[in-house]
Design an enzyme around this catalytic site. Structure first.
Site, PDB file in Angstrom:
ATOM      1  N   ASP A   1      -2.905   2.528  65.361  1.00 13.20           N
ATOM      2  CA  ASP A   1      -3.886   2.080  66.353  1.00 13.20           C
ATOM      3  C   ASP A   1      -5.109   1.438  65.721  1.00 13.20           C
ATOM      4  O   ASP A   1      -5.634   0.454  66.246  1.00 13.20           O
ATOM      5  CB  ASP A   1      -4.321   3.266  67.223  1.00 13.20           C
ATOM      6  CG  ASP A   1      -3.279   3.610  68.277  1.00 13.20           C
ATOM      7  OD1 ASP A   1      -2.346   2.807  68.482  1.00 13.20           O
ATOM      8  OD2 ASP A   1      -3.397   4.693  68.884  1.00 13.20           O
ATOM      9  N   ILE A   2      -5.598   1.980  64.590  1.00 15.46           N
ATOM     10  CA  ILE A   2      -6.786   1.388  63.978  1.00 15.46           C
ATOM     11  C   ILE A   2      -6.511  -0.044  63.530  1.00 15.46           C
ATOM     12  O   ILE A   2      -7.376  -0.915  63.621  1.00 15.46           O
ATOM     13  CB  ILE A   2      -7.302   2.239  62.794  1.00 15.46           C
ATOM     14  CG1 ILE A   2      -8.658   1.694  62.313  1.00 15.46           C
ATOM     15  CG2 ILE A   2      -6.288   2.296  61.658  1.00 15.46           C
ATOM     16  CD1 ILE A   2      -9.321   2.539  61.261  1.00 15.46           C
ATOM     17  N   ALA A   3      -5.299  -0.295  63.077  1.00 13.91           N
ATOM     18  CA  ALA A   3      -4.939  -1.659  62.685  1.00 13.91           C
ATOM     19  C   ALA A   3      -4.880  -2.567  63.909  1.00 13.91           C
ATOM     20  O   ALA A   3      -5.414  -3.687  63.907  1.00 13.91           O
ATOM     21  CB  ALA A   3      -3.599  -1.659  61.965  1.00 13.91           C
TER      22      ALA A   3
ATOM     23  N   SER B   1       6.610  -2.033  60.597  1.00 16.04           N
ATOM     24  CA  SER B   1       6.704  -0.685  61.137  1.00 16.04           C
ATOM     25  C   SER B   1       8.112  -0.186  60.878  1.00 16.04           C
ATOM     26  O   SER B   1       9.052  -0.983  60.748  1.00 16.04           O
ATOM     27  CB  SER B   1       6.411  -0.674  62.644  1.00 16.04           C
ATOM     28  OG  SER B   1       6.670   0.607  63.195  1.00 16.04           O
TER      29      SER B   1
ATOM     30  N   TYR C   1       8.733  -1.122  55.702  1.00 22.12           N
ATOM     31  CA  TYR C   1       7.628  -1.390  54.796  1.00 22.12           C
ATOM     32  C   TYR C   1       8.116  -2.149  53.566  1.00 22.12           C
ATOM     33  O   TYR C   1       7.424  -3.020  53.027  1.00 22.12           O
ATOM     34  CB  TYR C   1       6.959  -0.080  54.367  1.00 22.12           C
ATOM     35  CG  TYR C   1       6.411   0.744  55.510  1.00 22.12           C
ATOM     36  CD1 TYR C   1       5.994   0.158  56.708  1.00 22.12           C
ATOM     37  CD2 TYR C   1       6.283   2.126  55.378  1.00 22.12           C
ATOM     38  CE1 TYR C   1       5.489   0.934  57.742  1.00 22.12           C
ATOM     39  CE2 TYR C   1       5.764   2.907  56.403  1.00 22.12           C
ATOM     40  CZ  TYR C   1       5.385   2.302  57.586  1.00 22.12           C
ATOM     41  OH  TYR C   1       4.884   3.066  58.608  1.00 22.12           O
TER      42      TYR C   1
ATOM     43  N   HIS D   1      -0.854   7.360  51.553  1.00 29.42           N
ATOM     44  CA  HIS D   1      -1.662   6.326  50.904  1.00 29.42           C
ATOM     45  C   HIS D   1      -1.229   6.073  49.457  1.00 29.42           C
ATOM     46  O   HIS D   1      -1.076   4.923  49.034  1.00 29.42           O
ATOM     47  CB  HIS D   1      -3.143   6.705  50.935  1.00 29.42           C
ATOM     48  CG  HIS D   1      -3.770   6.582  52.284  1.00 29.42           C
ATOM     49  ND1 HIS D   1      -5.110   6.831  52.505  1.00 29.42           N
ATOM     50  CD2 HIS D   1      -3.251   6.236  53.476  1.00 29.42           C
ATOM     51  CE1 HIS D   1      -5.382   6.639  53.779  1.00 29.42           C
ATOM     52  NE2 HIS D   1      -4.274   6.292  54.395  1.00 29.42           N
TER      53      HIS D   1
ATOM     54  N   LYS E   1      -9.624   4.784  54.133  1.00 22.90           N
ATOM     55  CA  LYS E   1     -10.255   5.963  53.550  1.00 22.90           C
ATOM     56  C   LYS E   1      -9.632   7.230  54.135  1.00 22.90           C
ATOM     57  O   LYS E   1      -9.102   7.193  55.242  1.00 22.90           O
ATOM     58  CB  LYS E   1     -11.765   5.919  53.764  1.00 22.90           C
ATOM     59  CG  LYS E   1     -12.201   5.721  55.241  1.00 22.90           C
ATOM     60  CD  LYS E   1     -12.027   6.958  56.062  1.00 22.90           C
ATOM     61  CE  LYS E   1     -11.994   6.705  57.522  1.00 22.90           C
ATOM     62  NZ  LYS E   1     -11.453   7.891  58.260  1.00 22.90           N
TER      63      LYS E   1
ATOM     64  N   ASP F   1     -11.451  12.909  57.313  1.00 23.87           N
ATOM     65  CA  ASP F   1     -11.520  11.820  58.280  1.00 23.87           C
ATOM     66  C   ASP F   1     -12.909  11.224  58.419  1.00 23.87           C
ATOM     67  O   ASP F   1     -13.057   9.995  58.467  1.00 23.87           O
ATOM     68  CB  ASP F   1     -11.024  12.314  59.644  1.00 23.87           C
ATOM     69  CG  ASP F   1     -10.777  11.165  60.614  1.00 23.87           C
ATOM     70  OD1 ASP F   1     -10.270  10.118  60.181  1.00 23.87           O
ATOM     71  OD2 ASP F   1     -11.089  11.320  61.809  1.00 23.87           O
TER      72      ASP F   1
END
Length: 330
Positions: A13-15, A36, A58, A79, A97, A177
């Protein structure tokens, strides 16, 4: 190259809602592909955001020769793996982050990028916004005298046990977070690492994530204190104190891309009743667009990234010390 071509490793969602729209406002970047593990979702997000290529894995995105740089918004526990795979595929990387779940993993990521000859940057979008650039300049110039103390708070309410922010195994919790912002800004403003760290952590009794964490970071020249919570009213505050004044930032972290930002600089007058306060107003700027532009400048112009990746390793070391102090009860 005159344009940096991005591939987005995940339809998170942040992307979808923040970073990709910000990149599209950037003057030097283009989003050319998204991946995805769910081919249908990749295609849907690509169509929604008019991204030319949707990859069903990916691995396929990392093999795409049209991609120069990869943005990684995966859950924290992924990450390290995918950053290392991306840099070894010859891609520059901007990773969300915190850069990793441990400073040791972050060190491996930084070393892998250096070995591959590509750039790696932790995606702390707030610190490149014009308001924060100005705040750092104000502190460095001595506008408020010698810096003595920094206080910060960041919170939101989320008790959904299925949300990744509430799953300890994937790197959920308040400190990972949002507390990472407080640690980062404190280290940045003092320009050094803390000599002593004291932490307090309260964990969710069922999921185990930290839901209320606080830290005291003692620097050679002053002290920073912070609190962060995933079970409190939504809020974020930063107050910076010097020997001759103080600075408060209206919205320090989730800076709206379409609204002016204000910074309050107080010195003299009759505080706390009637301090002399100057209000600095900054025109709207999308922090994600600014972040993408600065990263593109580094890649395209051969300049170092605005913040070196070693900074992410150092930030995690301090966070680890907060947890260790809390666990030791000291």
């Amino acid at each position: 190259m005159s344009t940096l071509r991005w591939g987005i490793l995940s339809a998170a969602d942040i992307a979808r809602t923040k970073v990709i729209p910000g990149m599209r406002r950037s003057t030097r970047t283009e989003v050319v592909a998204i991946a995805s593990r769910d081919a249908t979702r990749a295609r849907a997000v690509a169509d929604e955001l008019e991204i030319p290529v949707a990859h069903a894995s990916y691995e396929a995105l990392l093999a795409d020769s049209s991609v120069d740089a990869v943005y990684i918004p995966l859950p924290n526990h992924l990450h390290a793996e995918w950053t290392i795979r991306a840099v070894r595929a010859g891609k520059h990387v901007m990773c969300e982050k915190p850069l990793a779940m441990t400073s040791a993993d972050a060190r491996r990521m930084v070393d892998a990028a250096q070995d591959a000859g590509v750039l790696l940057m932790e995606a702390f979008m707030y610190r490149l916004h014009p308001s924060w650039v100005a705040v750092r300049e104000l502190v460095a110039s001595g506008r408020i005298g010698r810096l003595t103390a920094v206080q910060s708070w960041f919170s939101y309410y989320n008790d959904d046990p299925t949300n990744i922010r509430n799953i300890r195994e994937v790197g959920g919790g308040a400190l990972y977070d949002i507390g990472c912002y407080c640690v980062n800004l404190s280290r940045t403003l003092f320009g050094s690492e803390p000599t002593r760290v004291v932490g307090s952590v309260r964990r969710d009794p069922s999921g185990g994530t930290d839901v209320l964490s606080s830290g005291l970071l003692e620097f050679e020249d002053g002290v920073a204190t912070f609190g962060c919570s995933t079970r409190a009213e939504d809020d974020q505050r930063v107050h910076i104190y010097g020997t001759r004044g103080r600075i408060s930032i209206g919205i320090p972290f989730n800076i709206p891309p379409d609204l002016p930002t204000r910074v309050f600089v107080s010195a003299g007058g009759d505080p706390p009743v009637a301090p002399d306060t100057e209000v600095l107003t900054f025109e709207p700027a999308d922090p994600y667009a600014v972040e993408a532009d600065r990263f593109a400048d580094a890649v395209l112009d051969g300049a170092p990234p605005p913040f070196p990746p070693d900074d992410a390793v150092a930030n995690l070391r301090v966070m680890e010390r907060v947890f260790a102090s809390a666990e030791a009860g000291s």
